[in-house]
Design a protein around this motif. Structure first.
Motif, mmCIF file in Angstrom:
data_model
loop_
_atom_site.group_PDB
_atom_site.id
_atom_site.type_symbol
_atom_site.label_atom_id
_atom_site.label_comp_id
_atom_site.label_asym_id
_atom_site.label_seq_id
_atom_site.Cartn_x
_atom_site.Cartn_y
_atom_site.Cartn_z
ATOM 1 N N ASP A 213 22.818 6.244 -39.165
ATOM 2 C CA ASP A 213 22.976 4.863 -38.701
ATOM 3 C C ASP A 213 22.819 4.776 -37.185
ATOM 4 O O ASP A 213 22.231 3.833 -36.654
ATOM 5 C CB ASP A 213 24.353 4.328 -39.102
ATOM 6 C CG ASP A 213 24.485 4.174 -40.616
ATOM 7 O OD1 ASP A 213 25.627 4.117 -41.120
ATOM 8 O OD2 ASP A 213 23.425 4.163 -41.295
ATOM 9 N N LEU A 214 23.334 5.787 -36.490
ATOM 10 C CA LEU A 214 23.269 5.768 -35.011
ATOM 11 C C LEU A 214 21.831 5.853 -34.512
ATOM 12 O O LEU A 214 21.455 5.204 -33.546
ATOM 13 C CB LEU A 214 24.075 6.950 -34.445
ATOM 14 C CG LEU A 214 25.493 6.697 -33.942
ATOM 15 C CD1 LEU A 214 26.073 7.981 -33.371
ATOM 16 C CD2 LEU A 214 25.527 5.589 -32.892
ATOM 17 N N ILE A 215 21.024 6.685 -35.160
ATOM 18 C CA ILE A 215 19.658 6.899 -34.626
ATOM 19 C C ILE A 215 18.656 5.866 -35.145
ATOM 20 O O ILE A 215 17.547 5.759 -34.617
ATOM 21 C CB ILE A 215 19.149 8.322 -34.942
ATOM 22 C CG1 ILE A 215 19.171 8.602 -36.459
ATOM 23 C CG2 ILE A 215 19.952 9.364 -34.192
ATOM 24 C CD1 ILE A 215 17.856 8.509 -37.132
ATOM 25 N N THR A 216 19.055 5.110 -36.168
ATOM 26 C CA THR A 216 18.091 4.155 -36.752
ATOM 27 C C THR A 216 17.970 2.905 -35.895
ATOM 28 O O THR A 216 18.976 2.296 -35.523
ATOM 29 C CB THR A 216 18.531 3.775 -38.176
ATOM 30 O OG1 THR A 216 18.450 4.942 -39.000
ATOM 31 C CG2 THR A 216 17.627 2.682 -38.747
ATOM 32 N N LYS A 217 16.728 2.544 -35.575
ATOM 33 C CA LYS A 217 16.452 1.326 -34.769
ATOM 34 C C LYS A 217 15.501 0.438 -35.576
ATOM 35 O O LYS A 217 14.270 0.614 -35.493
ATOM 36 C CB LYS A 217 15.812 1.699 -33.437
ATOM 37 C CG LYS A 217 16.545 2.771 -32.637
ATOM 38 C CD LYS A 217 17.922 2.322 -32.237
ATOM 39 C CE LYS A 217 18.693 3.437 -31.497
ATOM 40 N NZ LYS A 217 20.136 3.144 -31.399
ATOM 41 N N PRO A 218 16.034 -0.462 -36.387
ATOM 42 C CA PRO A 218 15.176 -1.266 -37.276
ATOM 43 C C PRO A 218 14.060 -2.016 -36.557
ATOM 44 O O PRO A 218 12.928 -2.081 -37.043
ATOM 45 C CB PRO A 218 16.175 -2.228 -37.924
ATOM 46 C CG PRO A 218 17.487 -1.520 -37.862
ATOM 47 C CD PRO A 218 17.469 -0.753 -36.576
ATOM 48 N N ALA A 219 14.340 -2.549 -35.386
ATOM 49 C CA ALA A 219 13.310 -3.312 -34.662
ATOM 50 C C ALA A 219 12.148 -2.406 -34.283
ATOM 51 O O ALA A 219 10.982 -2.816 -34.359
ATOM 52 C CB ALA A 219 13.914 -3.955 -33.412
ATOM 53 N N VAL A 220 12.456 -1.166 -33.903
ATOM 54 C CA VAL A 220 11.395 -0.226 -33.531
ATOM 55 C C VAL A 220 10.565 0.116 -34.764
ATOM 56 O O VAL A 220 9.336 0.137 -34.723
ATOM 57 C CB VAL A 220 11.985 1.058 -32.900
ATOM 58 C CG1 VAL A 220 10.877 2.086 -32.615
ATOM 59 C CG2 VAL A 220 12.743 0.726 -31.623
ATOM 60 N N GLU A 221 11.240 0.308 -35.898
ATOM 61 C CA GLU A 221 10.502 0.623 -37.129
ATOM 62 C C GLU A 221 9.606 -0.530 -37.556
ATOM 63 O O GLU A 221 8.458 -0.326 -37.969
ATOM 64 C CB GLU A 221 11.494 0.969 -38.242
ATOM 65 C CG GLU A 221 12.243 2.264 -37.994
ATOM 66 C CD GLU A 221 13.167 2.656 -39.139
ATOM 67 O OE1 GLU A 221 14.109 3.418 -38.909
ATOM 68 O OE2 GLU A 221 12.953 2.186 -40.264
ATOM 69 N N ARG A 222 10.118 -1.745 -37.422
ATOM 70 C CA ARG A 222 9.282 -2.921 -37.755
ATOM 71 C C ARG A 222 8.055 -2.981 -36.860
ATOM 72 O O ARG A 222 6.932 -3.240 -37.315
ATOM 73 C CB ARG A 222 10.091 -4.211 -37.626
ATOM 74 C CG ARG A 222 11.028 -4.490 -38.781
ATOM 75 C CD ARG A 222 11.546 -5.934 -38.756
ATOM 76 N NE ARG A 222 12.308 -6.218 -37.552
ATOM 77 C CZ ARG A 222 13.619 -5.962 -37.417
ATOM 78 N NH1 ARG A 222 14.273 -5.382 -38.418
ATOM 79 N NH2 ARG A 222 14.262 -6.255 -36.305
ATOM 80 N N ALA A 223 8.246 -2.681 -35.587
ATOM 81 C CA ALA A 223 7.114 -2.701 -34.645
ATOM 82 C C ALA A 223 6.103 -1.618 -35.017
ATOM 83 O O ALA A 223 4.880 -1.842 -34.956
ATOM 84 C CB ALA A 223 7.624 -2.489 -33.218
ATOM 85 N N VAL A 224 6.590 -0.461 -35.446
ATOM 86 C CA VAL A 224 5.687 0.631 -35.852
ATOM 87 C C VAL A 224 4.817 0.166 -37.012
ATOM 88 O O VAL A 224 3.581 0.265 -36.970
ATOM 89 C CB VAL A 224 6.494 1.886 -36.254
ATOM 90 C CG1 VAL A 224 5.600 2.931 -36.941
ATOM 91 C CG2 VAL A 224 7.168 2.512 -35.036
ATOM 92 N N LEU A 225 5.435 -0.426 -38.033
ATOM 93 C CA LEU A 225 4.685 -0.827 -39.228
ATOM 94 C C LEU A 225 3.719 -1.960 -38.912
ATOM 95 O O LEU A 225 2.578 -1.989 -39.389
ATOM 96 C CB LEU A 225 5.658 -1.228 -40.340
ATOM 97 C CG LEU A 225 6.538 -0.083 -40.862
ATOM 98 C CD1 LEU A 225 7.560 -0.598 -41.866
ATOM 99 C CD2 LEU A 225 5.688 1.031 -41.495
ATOM 100 N N ASN A 226 4.142 -2.884 -38.076
ATOM 101 C CA ASN A 226 3.260 -3.996 -37.704
ATOM 102 C C ASN A 226 2.033 -3.489 -36.945
ATOM 103 O O ASN A 226 0.889 -3.843 -37.229
ATOM 104 C CB ASN A 226 4.046 -4.988 -36.832
ATOM 105 C CG ASN A 226 3.174 -6.168 -36.396
ATOM 106 O OD1 ASN A 226 2.545 -6.819 -37.237
ATOM 107 N ND2 ASN A 226 3.091 -6.390 -35.087
ATOM 108 N N ARG A 227 2.292 -2.560 -36.001
ATOM 109 C CA ARG A 227 1.194 -2.007 -35.202
ATOM 110 C C ARG A 227 0.251 -1.213 -36.088
ATOM 111 O O ARG A 227 -0.962 -1.281 -35.971
ATOM 112 C CB ARG A 227 1.771 -1.117 -34.091
ATOM 113 C CG ARG A 227 0.789 -0.654 -33.049
ATOM 114 C CD ARG A 227 1.506 0.059 -31.916
ATOM 115 N NE ARG A 227 2.385 1.102 -32.417
ATOM 116 C CZ ARG A 227 3.712 1.103 -32.247
ATOM 117 N NH1 ARG A 227 4.299 0.116 -31.596
ATOM 118 N NH2 ARG A 227 4.456 2.085 -32.736
ATOM 119 N N LEU A 228 0.817 -0.461 -37.029
ATOM 120 C CA LEU A 228 -0.009 0.339 -37.937
ATOM 121 C C LEU A 228 -0.946 -0.554 -38.739
ATOM 122 O O LEU A 228 -2.122 -0.235 -38.934
ATOM 123 C CB LEU A 228 0.883 1.129 -38.896
ATOM 124 C CG LEU A 228 1.471 2.430 -38.372
ATOM 125 C CD1 LEU A 228 2.551 2.913 -39.316
ATOM 126 C CD2 LEU A 228 0.398 3.488 -38.205
ATOM 127 N N GLY A 229 -0.424 -1.695 -39.212
ATOM 128 C CA GLY A 229 -1.270 -2.615 -39.995
ATOM 129 C C GLY A 229 -2.454 -3.086 -39.191
ATOM 130 O O GLY A 229 -3.596 -3.089 -39.665
#
Ligand code: ISJ
Length: 359
Positions: A213-229
């Motif tokens: 939970d401490l290391i998870t950054k949902p906003a960063v993950e969303r940005a990764v997936l959006n950029r990948l698309g």
């Protein structure tokens, strides 16, 4: 951006700098997928014992494992694996010909952290799940060609003979994915050093969920997936001889197409053509009702799925495993000093700080 550990002008543990390396690796991985998607699955190259010519040499691994061993043997002699961000798939590699470079000690120098290597998991998942998905289109085309020649059943899906090309790309793709996943160690060291107090209680409790939970950054993950698309839509666009994006009649939404597939086409079309329509209006923006869409060399949703369901979760597993061992070998005094650095979030039920036991 390639992390150059010998360049000490910038902080190697800057999270922004580390994230930029991950962003750069997205390009390498996407282009590796595009390259591998040219060839059919060629299942033989992943089966141990499938090539008598190999077993006769005494090598009992698969064609791909043989490629890995041969290529990594050379790379080991060229001291590739003395770099803190390179992890081999093969065992028993030779020592480097040249003396190791004196890299700055960025990671926590305990074997449980430095030697953490999840490549066996990466290789297994890649051959069992990833390659069949990214070669899906080429494999179906091969099987159709085989059926037209009267070849039916399992033989339809056997191979296009590109064993060398396919394995060469597999090795490059596996190396890029391995680097990306193991970069989780640098991410964890950066996050730990920025606030040790937040991590120490959970490490002492071996609480992987709390660390996750401490290391998870949902906003960063969303940005990764959006950029990948967007990257996959752009890099994967099929450009014709005329320099224009190849287009094909829009897939009529049929019952057997999953809505995600048909909506994916629309999304890809909008993403690609919206981003690509030059201000001069030379390109035409395809709207939802258009009767054609750009052609892609890869399935954009597959790229996002690969990251969302495998690469990101595995990166976080590496982050957590690294942190679990981050206090290994430290004295009670050293641990208590770390506990005072930063602003620990009170952990639930932590009425009494856990007694520190150093193993
Ligand atoms: C890599 C990081 O840690 C986690 C893993 C991420 C990933 O694998 O893309 C992104 C954000 C975090 O959930 C980070 O914080 O940048």
């Amino acid at each position: 951006m390639q992390q150059n550990f010998m360049d000490t002008r910038e902080d190697p543990l800057s999270l922004d700098r580390i994230r930029n390396v991950l962003i750069r690796l997205e390009d390498t991985i996407i282009f590796g997928i595009i390259e591998r998607a040219q060839f059919a699955l060629n299942p033989r190259i992943y089966q141990r014992g499938a090539f008598k010519e190999l077993t006769d040499t005494g090598f009992d691994g698969s064609w791909l494992e043989w490629f890995l061993k041969e290529i990594e043997t050379f790379h080991a002699k060229a001291r590739r694996y003395t770099s803190p961000d390179e992890y081999p798939f093969s065992k028993d590699l030779p020592p480097p010909l040249l003396p190791s470079l004196s890299f700055p000690k960025i990671l926590y120098q305990h074997p449980n952290c430095v030697d953490l290597n999840v490549n066996p998991s990466i290789l297994s998942f890649y051959t069992r799940t990833v390659v069949p998905r990214i070669t899906h289109r080429a494999t179906l085309e091969l099987s159709a060609r085989n059926r037209a020649k009267g070849i039916i059943g399992d033989a339809e899906y056997e191979d296009d003979g590109n064993y060398g090309s396919a394995a060469t790309i597999d090795v490059e793709l596996l190396q890029a994915i391995s680097k990306r996943v193991h970069y989780g160690k640098f991410v964890s060291e950066s996050k730990f050093q920025s606030n040790p107090a937040a991590f120490v209680p959970h490490i002492l409790r071996k609480d992987r969920n709390a660390l996750g939970d401490l290391i998870t950054k949902p906003a960063v993950e969303r940005a990764v997936l959006n950029r990948l698309g967007k990257k996959a839509s752009h890099y994967g666009a099929d450009i014709g001889m005329d320099g224009e994006v190849k287009k094909s009649p829009k897939a009529v939404p049929r019952r057997r197409l999953s809505t995600s597939r048909s909506s994916q086409v629309d999304t890809q079309a909008r993403d690609l053509l919206k981003a690509d329509s030059p201000p001069t209006g030379a390109g035409t923006l395809v709207d939802d009702d258009a009767d054609e869409h750009p052609e892609w060399k890869i399935d954009v949703e597959e790229v996002k799925h690969l990251y969302e369901k495998w690469i990101i979760p595995l990166t976080k597993e590496v982050e957590v495993e690294y942190l679990i061992h981050r206090l290994d070998g430290l004295t009670e005094e050293q641990i208590n000093a770390l506990r005072q650095q930063g602003d620990a979030q009170p952990t639930e039920g932590s009425l009494q700080p856990p007694t520190v036991t150093t193993s």
